[in-house]
Design an enzyme around this catalytic site. Structure first.
Site, short mmCIF file in Angstrom:
data_model
loop_
_atom_site.label_atom_id
_atom_site.label_comp_id
_atom_site.label_asym_id
_atom_site.label_seq_id
_atom_site.Cartn_x
_atom_site.Cartn_y
_atom_site.Cartn_z
N GLU A 266 82.83 45.87 73.62
CA GLU A 266 82.98 45.70 72.17
C GLU A 266 83.35 47.02 71.50
O GLU A 266 84.19 47.06 70.60
CB GLU A 266 81.68 45.17 71.55
CG GLU A 266 81.27 43.78 72.03
CD GLU A 266 82.12 42.65 71.45
OE1 GLU A 266 83.02 42.92 70.65
OE2 GLU A 266 81.90 41.49 71.86
N ARG A 270 86.89 47.28 69.55
CA ARG A 270 86.81 47.40 68.09
C ARG A 270 86.96 48.85 67.63
O ARG A 270 87.72 49.14 66.70
CB ARG A 270 85.47 46.86 67.57
CG ARG A 270 85.26 45.41 67.93
CD ARG A 270 84.05 44.84 67.22
NE ARG A 270 83.60 43.63 67.91
CZ ARG A 270 83.03 42.60 67.32
NH1 ARG A 270 82.83 42.59 66.02
NH2 ARG A 270 82.63 41.55 68.00
N ASP A 399 88.43 35.38 79.23
CA ASP A 399 89.62 35.41 78.37
C ASP A 399 90.50 36.66 78.36
O ASP A 399 91.62 36.66 78.86
CB ASP A 399 89.24 35.04 76.92
CG ASP A 399 88.01 35.79 76.38
OD1 ASP A 399 87.55 36.72 77.05
OD2 ASP A 399 87.53 35.44 75.27
N GLU A 533 90.96 33.08 66.91
CA GLU A 533 91.85 32.72 68.04
C GLU A 533 92.90 31.65 67.72
O GLU A 533 94.04 31.72 68.19
CB GLU A 533 91.03 32.29 69.27
CG GLU A 533 90.22 33.40 69.91
CD GLU A 533 88.97 33.81 69.14
OE1 GLU A 533 88.53 33.02 68.27
OE2 GLU A 533 88.42 34.89 69.39
N THR A 619 92.97 43.09 72.08
CA THR A 619 92.32 41.78 71.92
C THR A 619 91.56 41.66 70.60
O THR A 619 91.12 40.58 70.24
CB THR A 619 91.40 41.49 73.13
OG1 THR A 619 91.03 40.11 73.09
CG2 THR A 619 90.15 42.35 73.11
#
Ligand code: DMJ
Length: 641
Positions: A266, A270, A399, A533, A619
């Site tokens: 994360e 981010r 994913d 998404e 992503t």
């Protein structure tokens, strides 16, 4: 440590010195300094011995060495003309083998000599007085501190910045579309302004309680996740005052030397992704500096027996561990497999191959592993290097690993063929084993679990529609049309999952069982937490087809978010998309500003804003430039390739 037999080694009598806190039991507190030091010396001599012995053992590490052939391509600081290979890292064949053995022998002799020298020094130290030893320790300490300070101040080396095309503008010609785009910008203002007032510096916002919010992925500290995640969206929307506000906070407050255990994945997608994108867009050095500082803090997470990183790392101590729930202490595919883009850029910008090597090591290790049915399981044990539970998913846990294989190829100006091959192989296996058509004709991506296919698709898996479309060009056996069609089918299914709810917002997960199609069954799967998404897939499909249905579907979603998720203090997720009277979860996720609103804004912009042949989105929707290195020349150097 207090074993009496080991203590009286020095023979000199030194008055007892109380080193422990007052509450320590007396026998521990009266441990003598000289004795402690001697013990320390013995210990360090022992460690040196073990370390040396390690090198005298037959060399089995050859099997772990990899040819990182892309290094010259991706890191312009490496002078290709010098061969650029570190002899300790690369696999050596044939006639070079003899030279390699000699080199190893030389290395062993050197280690032996160093080892003897260390022992001599230790003996010498034993003869010194306590004061002399203290002074020496202090000098050593000062030296280390000084070195660290110099390192911190050292400016990063200059690199050729890729051509940054389409970083602003994107005004659509059509008046109606322009108005829609303005509306999305207004939604961004609403989300940002409320965070600015009620949550500033916290990771996220509670828009109803009007206060800061955080989750365990960010650890215990306030790292301003929303600020970092939102920066590039603010930039492309032309919200420059807000951008500067965020920049100032980062300059003065963003500190990674905190005793806080964070999620490596994360924080990478981010924070590092957000900071790198902000750097490329604005050219402000501070973002690059902060990204590199943070990346250094993540590196200890890779100190595992296999080099597969831990899921979490303490930013201060560097101690890592895995989530308790993840298949017997496993690391997660979508986490350790979603570092590549950011880490390649870090090496590119710093000239330090360490980041690049970490992610290439992961790739090489994965390439060597058996894959049941050609599928990658979601769990891998970082101690043993073996797969955990055989669960494969294109949604949560799996994913973005697939996404980053494709994007590694795109980001390398389509030169990283190895990544493209891994992507093609993986997608073929996924299509064969996980993608099915429901009775009602909806294409969905199921999950492989405990030896059978679960006919369930997560909201997270809806990103794959965009991925298939993005990967269509360059696909094996020229199946571009097929993959574009597959992407469109996934987009349609995910739209249905929205359309079959009361709020016209999609559930977290939906089933395809008997009469149930694209609908959540369990109460715990009916929530919508402002996820991006589905809109992300609409945007990619829009860019590749210009079929107006994608703008229409995106607008439907935007209106539903505005109607059911907007509150006076920001935007909130909802707990049940099938209930016409929504209950809010009171969380404004940072990815709502980073992704959901960015993809909506791009959907209503013209294609010259962040064109896809120049930018690749990580992503978390942070755009990173394609490294077009073919034409890059470094001053004083010949062309890099
Ligand atoms: C984002 O943080 C990223 O897109 C990630 O890859 C998975 N999902 C969340 C948002 O849903």
């Amino acid at each position: 440590m207090t074993t009496p037999a080991l203590l009286p080694l020095s023979g000199r009598r030194i008055p007892p010195l109380n080193l422990g806190p007052p509450s320590f039991p007396h026998h521990r507190a009266t441990l003598r300094l000289s004795e402690k030091f001697i013990l320390l010396l013995i210990l360090s001599a022992f460690i040196t011995l073990c370390f040396g012995a390690f090198f005298f053992l037959p060399d089995s590490s050859k099997h772990k060495r990899f040819d990182l052939g892309l290094e010259d391509v991706l890191i312009p600081h490496v002078d290709a003309s010098k061969g650029a290979k570190n002899p300790g890292v690369f696999l050596i064949h044939g006639p070079d083998e003899h030279r390699h053995r000699e080199e190893e022998e030389r290395l062993r002799n050197k280690i032996r000599a160093d080892h003897e020298k260390a022992l001599e020094e230790a003996k010498e130290k034993l003869k010194k007085s306590r004061e002399e030893i203290r002074a020496e320790i202090q000098t050593e300490k000062n030296k280390v501190v000084q070195e660290m300070k110099t390192k911190e101040k050292k400016p990063l080396p200059p690199v050729p910045i890729p051509n940054l095309i389409g970083i602003d503008g994107g005004d659509p010609e059509d008046n109606d579309i322009r108005k829609k785009r303005e509306k999305i910008k207004e939604m961004m203002k609403h989300a940002w302004d409320n965070y600015r007032v009620y949550g500033w510096g916290h990771n996220e916002l509670r828009p109803i309680a009007r206060k800061g919010h955080s989750t365990n992925i960010f650890g215990s500290s306030q790292m301003g996740a929303t600020i970092v995640d939102a920066l590039d969206t603010l930039y492309i929307m032309g919200l420059h005052d807000e951008f500067r506000d965020g920049q100032k906070w980062i300059e003065h407050n963003l500190d990674f030397s905190v005793n806080s255990e964070v999620s490596v994945f994360e924080v990478n997608i981010r924070f590092i992704g957000g900071l790198l994108a902000a750097y490329y867009l604005s050219g402000e050095e501070i973002f690059k500096i902060k990204a590199v500082q943070l990346a250094e803090k993540l590196l200890p997470a890779f100190n595992t027996p296999t080099g597969i990183p831990w899921a979490m790392v303490n930013l201060k101590s560097g101690v890592g561990r895995n989530w308790g729930w993840a298949s017997a202490g496993s690391s997660i595919l979508a986490e350790f497999g979603t570092l590549h883009m950011e880490f390649v850029h870090l090496s590119y910008l710093t000239g330090d191959p360490v980041y690049y090597k970490k992610v290439m090591h992961i790739r090489k290790l994965l390439q060597k592993m058996d894959r049941p049915n050609g599928l990658y399981p979601n769990y891998l044990n970082p101690r043993t290097g073996r797969w955990g539970q055989y669960h494969t998913s294109v949604g949560g846990l799996g994913d973005s690993f697939y996404e980053y294989l494709l994007k590694a190829w795109l980001m390398s100006d389509k030169t990283d063929h190895e990544a493209r091959k891994m992507y093609d192989d993986a997608i073929e296996a996924i299509e064969k084993h996980l993608i099915k058509k429901s009775r009602g004709g909806l294409t969905f991506i199921g999950e492989w679990k405990n030896g059978h296919l679960e006919k369930k698709m997560g909201h997270l898996a809806c990103f794959a529609g965009g991925m298939f479309a993005l990967g269509a060009d360059g696909s094996r056996m020229d199946k571009a049309g097929h993959y574009l069609e597959l992407g469109a089918e996934i987009a349609r299914t995910c739209h249905e999952s929205y359309d079959r709810t009361a709020l016209k917002l999609g559930p977290e997960s939906f089933k395809f069982d008997g009469a149930v199609e694209a609908v959540a069954v369990r109460q715990a799967e009916k929530y919508y937490i402002l996820r991006p998404e589905v809109i992300e897939t609409y945007w990619y499909l829009w860019r590749f087809t210009h079929d107006p249905r994608y703008r229409q579907w995106g607008w439907e979603a935007a209106l539903a978010i505005e109607k059911y998720c907007r509150v006076s203090g920001g935007f909130s997720g909802v707990k049940d998309v099938y209930s016409s009277t929504p209950t809010h979860d009171d969380v404004q996720q940072s990815f709502f500003l980073a992704e959901t609103l960015k993809y909506l804004y791009l959907l209503f912009s013209s294609d010259d804003l962040l064109p896809l042949d120049h930018w690749v989105f990580n992503t978390e929707a942070h755009p990173l430039p394609v490294l077009h290195l073919a034409n890059t020349t470094l001053s004083g150097n010949p062309a890099v390739r």
